[in-house]
Design a protein around this motif. Structure first.
Motif, PDB file in Angstrom:
ATOM      1  N   UNK A   1       0.829  -1.201   0.000  1.00  0.00           N
ATOM      2  CA  UNK A   1       0.000   0.000   0.000  1.00  0.00           C
ATOM      3  C   UNK A   1       0.864   1.252   0.000  1.00  0.00           C
ATOM      4  N   UNK A   2       2.023   1.182   0.650  1.00  0.00           N
ATOM      5  CA  UNK A   2       2.927   2.329   0.735  1.00  0.00           C
ATOM      6  C   UNK A   2       4.159   2.172  -0.147  1.00  0.00           C
ATOM      7  N   UNK A   3       4.669   0.947  -0.237  1.00  0.00           N
ATOM      8  CA  UNK A   3       5.959   0.708  -0.898  1.00  0.00           C
ATOM      9  C   UNK A   3       5.850  -0.488  -1.850  1.00  0.00           C
ATOM     10  N   UNK A   4       5.074  -0.369  -2.917  1.00  0.00           N
ATOM     11  CA  UNK A   4       4.835  -1.534  -3.772  1.00  0.00           C
ATOM     12  C   UNK A   4       6.063  -2.033  -4.516  1.00  0.00           C
ATOM     13  N   UNK A   5       6.898  -1.137  -5.011  1.00  0.00           N
ATOM     14  CA  UNK A   5       8.065  -1.591  -5.764  1.00  0.00           C
ATOM     15  C   UNK A   5       9.033  -2.373  -4.876  1.00  0.00           C
ATOM     16  N   UNK A   6       9.248  -1.881  -3.671  1.00  0.00           N
ATOM     17  CA  UNK A   6      10.136  -2.586  -2.755  1.00  0.00           C
ATOM     18  C   UNK A   6       9.585  -3.962  -2.411  1.00  0.00           C
ATOM     19  N   UNK A   7       8.276  -4.021  -2.147  1.00  0.00           N
ATOM     20  CA  UNK A   7       7.657  -5.292  -1.789  1.00  0.00           C
ATOM     21  C   UNK A   7       7.697  -6.270  -2.957  1.00  0.00           C
ATOM     22  N   UNK A   8       7.371  -5.807  -4.149  1.00  0.00           N
ATOM     23  CA  UNK A   8       7.384  -6.684  -5.317  1.00  0.00           C
ATOM     24  C   UNK A   8       8.788  -7.199  -5.595  1.00  0.00           C
ATOM     25  N   UNK A   9       9.791  -6.323  -5.424  1.00  0.00           N
ATOM     26  CA  UNK A   9      11.170  -6.748  -5.645  1.00  0.00           C
ATOM     27  C   UNK A   9      11.586  -7.799  -4.630  1.00  0.00           C
ATOM     28  N   UNK A  10      11.228  -7.581  -3.370  1.00  0.00           N
ATOM     29  CA  UNK A  10      11.551  -8.563  -2.339  1.00  0.00           C
ATOM     30  C   UNK A  10      10.920  -9.909  -2.667  1.00  0.00           C
ATOM     31  N   UNK A  11       9.658  -9.894  -3.066  1.00  0.00           N
ATOM     32  CA  UNK A  11       8.969 -11.145  -3.397  1.00  0.00           C
ATOM     33  C   UNK A  11       9.662 -11.851  -4.568  1.00  0.00           C
ATOM     34  N   UNK A  12      10.008 -11.100  -5.594  1.00  0.00           N
ATOM     35  CA  UNK A  12      10.681 -11.695  -6.751  1.00  0.00           C
ATOM     36  C   UNK A  12      11.991 -12.359  -6.357  1.00  0.00           C
ATOM     37  N   UNK A  13      12.769 -11.694  -5.507  1.00  0.00           N
ATOM     38  CA  UNK A  13      14.035 -12.264  -5.070  1.00  0.00           C
ATOM     39  C   UNK A  13      13.827 -13.519  -4.227  1.00  0.00           C
ATOM     40  N   UNK A  14      12.778 -13.522  -3.412  1.00  0.00           N
ATOM     41  CA  UNK A  14      12.476 -14.709  -2.607  1.00  0.00           C
ATOM     42  C   UNK A  14      12.066 -15.881  -3.500  1.00  0.00           C
ATOM     43  N   UNK A  15      11.210 -15.601  -4.492  1.00  0.00           N
ATOM     44  CA  UNK A  15      10.786 -16.660  -5.414  1.00  0.00           C
ATOM     45  C   UNK A  15      11.992 -17.232  -6.151  1.00  0.00           C
ATOM     46  N   UNK A  16      12.920 -16.358  -6.539  1.00  0.00           N
ATOM     47  CA  UNK A  16      14.121 -16.792  -7.251  1.00  0.00           C
ATOM     48  C   UNK A  16      15.142 -17.441  -6.315  1.00  0.00           C
ATOM     49  N   UNK A  17      14.871 -17.422  -5.013  1.00  0.00           N
ATOM     50  CA  UNK A  17      15.778 -17.936  -3.997  1.00  0.00           C
ATOM     51  C   UNK A  17      17.162 -17.300  -4.103  1.00  0.00           C
ATOM     52  N   UNK A  18      17.141 -16.015  -4.393  1.00  0.00           N
ATOM     53  CA  UNK A  18      18.367 -15.228  -4.510  1.00  0.00           C
ATOM     54  C   UNK A  18      18.658 -14.611  -3.144  1.00  0.00           C
ATOM     55  N   UNK A  19      19.198 -15.416  -2.249  1.00  0.00           N
ATOM     56  CA  UNK A  19      19.392 -14.963  -0.879  1.00  0.00           C
ATOM     57  C   UNK A  19      20.452 -13.876  -0.776  1.00  0.00           C
ATOM     58  N   UNK A  20      21.387 -13.859  -1.691  1.00  0.00           N
ATOM     59  CA  UNK A  20      22.413 -12.835  -1.651  1.00  0.00           C
ATOM     60  C   UNK A  20      21.853 -11.437  -1.722  1.00  0.00           C
ATOM     61  N   UNK A  21      20.742 -11.285  -2.460  1.00  0.00           N
ATOM     62  CA  UNK A  21      20.105  -9.970  -2.571  1.00  0.00           C
ATOM     63  C   UNK A  21      18.845  -9.867  -1.714  1.00  0.00           C
ATOM     64  N   UNK A  22      18.168 -10.990  -1.514  1.00  0.00           N
ATOM     65  CA  UNK A  22      16.928 -10.943  -0.736  1.00  0.00           C
ATOM     66  C   UNK A  22      17.180 -10.652   0.734  1.00  0.00           C
ATOM     67  N   UNK A  23      18.187 -11.271   1.314  1.00  0.00           N
ATOM     68  CA  UNK A  23      18.401 -11.138   2.758  1.00  0.00           C
ATOM     69  C   UNK A  23      18.721  -9.708   3.193  1.00  0.00           C
ATOM     70  N   UNK A  24      19.655  -9.002   2.540  1.00  0.00           N
ATOM     71  CA  UNK A  24      19.891  -7.615   2.985  1.00  0.00           C
ATOM     72  C   UNK A  24      18.689  -6.707   2.761  1.00  0.00           C
ATOM     73  N   UNK A  25      17.952  -6.923   1.669  1.00  0.00           N
ATOM     74  CA  UNK A  25      16.755  -6.118   1.434  1.00  0.00           C
ATOM     75  C   UNK A  25      15.702  -6.405   2.498  1.00  0.00           C
ATOM     76  N   UNK A  26      15.532  -7.667   2.824  1.00  0.00           N
ATOM     77  CA  UNK A  26      14.570  -8.076   3.848  1.00  0.00           C
ATOM     78  C   UNK A  26      14.916  -7.473   5.203  1.00  0.00           C
ATOM     79  N   UNK A  27      16.201  -7.475   5.528  1.00  0.00           N
ATOM     80  CA  UNK A  27      16.624  -6.923   6.817  1.00  0.00           C
ATOM     81  C   UNK A  27      16.293  -5.443   6.925  1.00  0.00           C
TER      82      UNK A  27
END
Length: 305
Positions: free
Chosen positions: A211-237
């Protein structure tokens, strides 16, 4: 998502915008739906708890669903909440959703904490009889009734039950659900466990952060689906502090404030929800600013795909 399963991907449990007099602002509602789709979200879910459905009149609630369907561009699915006190009410909302062209429904159990297992199953059978795909919505904090994995396994035997939105945040439930009823999808229902659940096999996220940050959320989801932990984990943190607000009692107020902080219209909530306290306001603002700074940093969630 292109898979014939419209309940998958990032579905935003959208807020309901109110004018200064607390009437529904349908223009802002429709603009919000179009914006979320343009920002990369796969669909929207109006009239959930985040949408303050209990504070809407029947006419308002029907109009919100209709306006949302009308505003959704091609490829953006609409899966409204059909929560109601009893099965007749929930079925009526499912019928209204079908009549205006929704793609599925998000169905809480009966709003009666003492409902027996047989009553819950009968409730979902009523909703599924309408013919739209049904996502069971397990939010025991809101309803007082827990759709345990064993109970959901029985509910999942009903034709038309396609998925469950799991709000408890207990990652162990996903494994139990996949063991008991592997034919239905598990959707993330608590923003602050999205990485854990998607990595373990959840196929969608009914989210509030977008609702506030759609691009960030969509990017995080995409990285999680791709199991790209190198980029997903720092973004998630970096996003996790703001993600955590969705699991608090004041989630609706926090999300609307986060929208304001991100340059969107959030607006007021209807009573009995009052404004956040000063300390909570400061924390939400801090967490949103942190997320926005993360988005501006190319080292977070960036790189070639």
């Amino acid at each position: 998502m292109g898979s014939g399963r419209p309940w998958q991907g990032v579905l935003v449990a959208i807020t309901t915008p109110f004018r200064a007099d607390l009437s529904v602002d349908f223009d802002k509602l429709q603009e919000h739906v179009r914006w979320l789709a343009a920002e990369g979200c796969h669909g929207v879910a109006p009239c959930t708890s985040m949408g303050e459905y209990r504070a809407l009149s029947d006419d308002e609630r029907a109009a919100v669903v209709s306006a949302t369907v009308q505003a959704a561009p091609p490829g953006c699915v609409v899966v409204p909440g059909v929560g109601g006190y009893g099965s007749r009410q929930a079925r009526r909302w499912a019928e209204q959703a079908a009549a205006v062209g929704a793609h599925g429904v998000l169905a809480l159990p009966p709003d009666a904490p003492a409902a027996r297992a047989a009553d819950v199953v009968a409730h979902y059978r009523e909703v599924a009889a309408v013919g739209l795909p049904v996502v069971a919505h397990n939010d025991p904090y809101d309803t007082g009734l827990d759709l345990t994995p064993d109970l959901l396994a029985t509910v999942a035997e009903i034709d038309g039950i396609v998925a469950v939105k799991e709000v408890t945040g207990d990652v162990r439930r996903l494994h139990r659900l996949r063991d008991l009823c592997p034919h239905i999808d598990v959707l993330v229902g608590a923003d602050d466990v999205v990485l854990e659940l998607v990595l373990c096999g959840a196929t969608g996220w009914v989210a509030t952060l977008p609702n506030a940050l759609p691009r960030q959320a969509a990017r995080l989801y995409e990285l999680c689906v791709a199991r790209d932990l190198g980029r997903a984990l720092p973004l998630y943190a970096e996003l996790h502090p703001i993600l955590g607000w969705a699991s608090r009692p004041e989630a609706v107020q926090a999300v609307k404030l986060a929208m304001e902080c991100a340059g969107r219209f959030g607006g007021r909530c209807r009573p009995p929800r009052g404004p956040l306290s000063g300390s909570a306001v400061d924390r939400v603002r801090r967490d949103v600013l942190r997320a926005l700074a993360t988005a501006a940093d190319p080292t977070f969630g960036a790189g070639s795909d």
